[in-house]
Scaffold this motif. Sequence first.
Motif, mmCIF file in Angstrom:
data_model
loop_
_atom_site.group_PDB
_atom_site.id
_atom_site.type_symbol
_atom_site.label_atom_id
_atom_site.label_comp_id
_atom_site.label_asym_id
_atom_site.label_seq_id
_atom_site.Cartn_x
_atom_site.Cartn_y
_atom_site.Cartn_z
ATOM 1 N N TRP A 114 48.983 43.562 37.137
ATOM 2 C CA TRP A 114 49.987 43.234 37.881
ATOM 3 C C TRP A 114 49.894 42.933 39.556
ATOM 4 C CZ3 TRP A 114 53.216 44.963 42.166
ATOM 5 C CH2 TRP A 114 54.235 44.182 41.980
ATOM 6 N N LEU A 115 49.146 43.867 39.890
ATOM 7 C CA LEU A 115 48.876 43.817 41.276
ATOM 8 C C LEU A 115 47.771 42.756 41.316
ATOM 9 C CD1 LEU A 115 47.566 47.172 43.099
ATOM 10 C CD2 LEU A 115 49.914 45.852 43.501
ATOM 11 N N ALA A 116 46.385 41.877 40.482
ATOM 12 C CA ALA A 116 45.875 41.462 40.286
ATOM 13 C C ALA A 116 47.207 39.933 40.726
ATOM 14 C CB ALA A 116 45.383 40.809 39.303
ATOM 15 N N ASP A 117 48.628 39.882 39.435
ATOM 16 C CA ASP A 117 48.724 38.864 39.457
ATOM 17 C C ASP A 117 49.590 38.664 40.863
ATOM 18 O OD1 ASP A 117 48.230 38.695 37.439
ATOM 19 O OD2 ASP A 117 49.935 38.819 35.880
ATOM 20 N N PHE A 118 50.201 39.388 41.471
ATOM 21 C CA PHE A 118 50.691 39.307 42.528
ATOM 22 C C PHE A 118 49.341 38.902 44.511
ATOM 23 C CE2 PHE A 118 51.151 41.917 46.929
ATOM 24 C CZ PHE A 118 52.415 41.170 47.076
ATOM 25 N N ALA A 119 48.082 39.336 44.064
ATOM 26 C CA ALA A 119 47.389 38.888 45.290
ATOM 27 C C ALA A 119 47.190 38.030 44.391
ATOM 28 C CB ALA A 119 46.731 39.949 45.120
ATOM 29 N N ARG A 120 47.346 36.668 43.430
ATOM 30 C CA ARG A 120 47.403 35.500 43.274
ATOM 31 C C ARG A 120 48.860 34.294 43.503
ATOM 32 N NH1 ARG A 120 44.717 36.579 38.946
ATOM 33 N NH2 ARG A 120 46.435 36.801 37.905
ATOM 34 N N THR A 121 49.408 35.463 43.457
ATOM 35 C CA THR A 121 50.975 34.697 43.690
ATOM 36 C C THR A 121 50.794 34.608 45.205
ATOM 37 O OG1 THR A 121 52.139 36.191 42.043
ATOM 38 C CG2 THR A 121 53.329 34.695 43.660
ATOM 39 N N HIS A 122 50.406 35.853 45.281
ATOM 40 C CA HIS A 122 50.689 35.726 47.531
ATOM 41 C C HIS A 122 49.698 35.259 48.483
ATOM 42 C CE1 HIS A 122 54.087 38.246 46.425
ATOM 43 N NE2 HIS A 122 54.684 37.952 46.731
ATOM 44 N N GLY A 123 48.214 34.259 47.358
ATOM 45 C CA GLY A 123 48.015 33.643 47.956
ATOM 46 C C GLY A 123 46.773 35.033 48.955
ATOM 47 N N LEU A 124 46.069 36.268 47.892
ATOM 48 C CA LEU A 124 45.137 37.111 49.121
ATOM 49 C C LEU A 124 43.732 37.381 47.896
ATOM 50 C CD1 LEU A 124 48.707 39.812 49.158
ATOM 51 C CD2 LEU A 124 47.412 37.711 51.078
ATOM 52 N N LEU A 125 43.554 37.631 48.559
ATOM 53 C CA LEU A 125 42.426 38.149 48.395
ATOM 54 C C LEU A 125 42.531 39.623 47.084
ATOM 55 C CD1 LEU A 125 39.539 37.079 50.805
ATOM 56 C CD2 LEU A 125 39.549 36.310 48.793
ATOM 57 N N PHE A 126 41.623 40.298 46.627
ATOM 58 C CA PHE A 126 41.797 41.658 45.942
ATOM 59 C C PHE A 126 40.873 42.407 45.572
ATOM 60 C CE2 PHE A 126 43.589 43.698 41.747
ATOM 61 C CZ PHE A 126 43.903 44.451 42.277
ATOM 62 N N ARG A 127 40.822 43.883 46.018
ATOM 63 C CA ARG A 127 39.366 44.764 45.996
ATOM 64 C C ARG A 127 40.090 46.322 44.667
ATOM 65 N NH1 ARG A 127 37.984 48.232 49.430
ATOM 66 N NH2 ARG A 127 35.272 48.243 49.090
ATOM 67 N N GLY A 128 38.727 46.362 44.562
ATOM 68 C CA GLY A 128 38.706 47.366 43.428
ATOM 69 C C GLY A 128 38.226 49.450 43.855
ATOM 70 N N HIS A 129 39.086 49.908 43.536
ATOM 71 C CA HIS A 129 39.220 50.729 43.483
ATOM 72 C C HIS A 129 39.188 51.817 43.410
ATOM 73 C CE1 HIS A 129 38.566 53.776 46.439
ATOM 74 N NE2 HIS A 129 39.892 54.538 46.051
ATOM 75 N N THR A 130 38.619 52.587 42.488
ATOM 76 C CA THR A 130 37.162 52.650 42.347
ATOM 77 C C THR A 130 36.607 53.200 41.191
ATOM 78 O OG1 THR A 130 35.095 53.900 43.475
ATOM 79 C CG2 THR A 130 37.345 54.986 43.246
ATOM 80 N N LEU A 131 35.348 52.471 41.137
ATOM 81 C CA LEU A 131 34.439 52.629 39.520
ATOM 82 C C LEU A 131 34.047 53.282 39.565
ATOM 83 C CD1 LEU A 131 33.059 49.094 39.365
ATOM 84 C CD2 LEU A 131 34.976 49.294 38.216
#
Length: 384
Positions: A114-131
């Motif tokens: 959902w967050l990844a889609d939100f970023a894509r929809t609003h033209g934002l880059l997405f960071r992953g926290h944490t492995l």
Amino acid sequence: MAKKNLFTRRQTLFFWSSMFVSISVLTSKNALEPRQIYPLNKNFVASGNMSLGKRALIKGLLYGAAVNKDSLSANPQLVASVAKECAIIVSEWELKWNFLRPTSTSFDFMPADWLADFARTHGLLFRGHTLVWHEAMPKWFLKTINSKNAKQLLLEHITTVVKHYAGNIHSWDVVNEAINLQDRRSDGLRKTPWLQFIGRDYIEIAFRAAAEADPKAMLVYNDYGLEYDTPEHEAKRKAVLNLLKNLKSKGTPIHALGIQSHLSGNETRFNSQKFQKFLSEIANLDLKILITEIDVKDKNLPVDLKVRDRIVAATYEDYLSVVLDEPAVIAVLTWGLSDRYTWLSEYQPRRDGAKVRPLPLDANFKRKLAWNAIARAFDNAPYR
């Protein structure tokens, strides 16, 4: 302003604000107004109305904030503010093990997707926290992990998660907070199940697995407690630097250091020269630097907002003015955007019950002096 004077201004402000609190207690009937003690007309003027994200991009930087699905899905004002101010977002919760791993054999990607889609929809880059982290682990973890399955468990998690988002992630905090000097190991490593069952090579293993799963993602080691001129922070800076040197000497695919920067508004032990030297040493390892989780704790500051907001703003501006002089610094992310949604409300509350105000926007999503201070730091930063 000359760098040597950066913290003198905030030390003075904090001294006089503290005096105001003391005098107010002693003179309850005729308590002095703050303006009588300290000239509170400094307004941290920022030119124009351009967003933080756009100001940063002009200088070749990224600005963003930590967000979570629950808050975004419940508040259109937060959505609008994030879309306006940010160029990158990072997941506050959704990519931690306790969200992703309901069982040892299953993954739940729905909230993070959902967050990844939100970023894509609003033209934002997405960071992953944490492995890889020793906290935020599911209940089954400690009951399941042992010396026979730990490495496979680590590799399976990293490979599955990173491949799932391959091509859609700007950067991963691959390993988070692996240094803890209180554990008194010669290498400074924190005693975690990963260290216990795999050994110190678990960090290198994690970075190599992440690089294989997504060769294009920036891979970051992330830690806290590095900013101040104290014996503890100095020792931790040395331990982190040694860890990074060791990883680089082995050809480990690590690309950046993440400095969390959870600052304290009442802390004045900041040495710009020492910190600049540390940043330069990191850059000399051919590593980028991200300020990954910055906010300013105000739990020990005066309740008066005219004083408190100025100290918080000065903390942001003084720190970022030093940090952004290092060309290797490529991003600044606040850990949250609005005071309505900050972890500090729960974990660092004020004793007087007043609402904490650590972020650029207030609880009603209005820009504060902290926003102005960050804007000014970006405007004054050199081009990348």
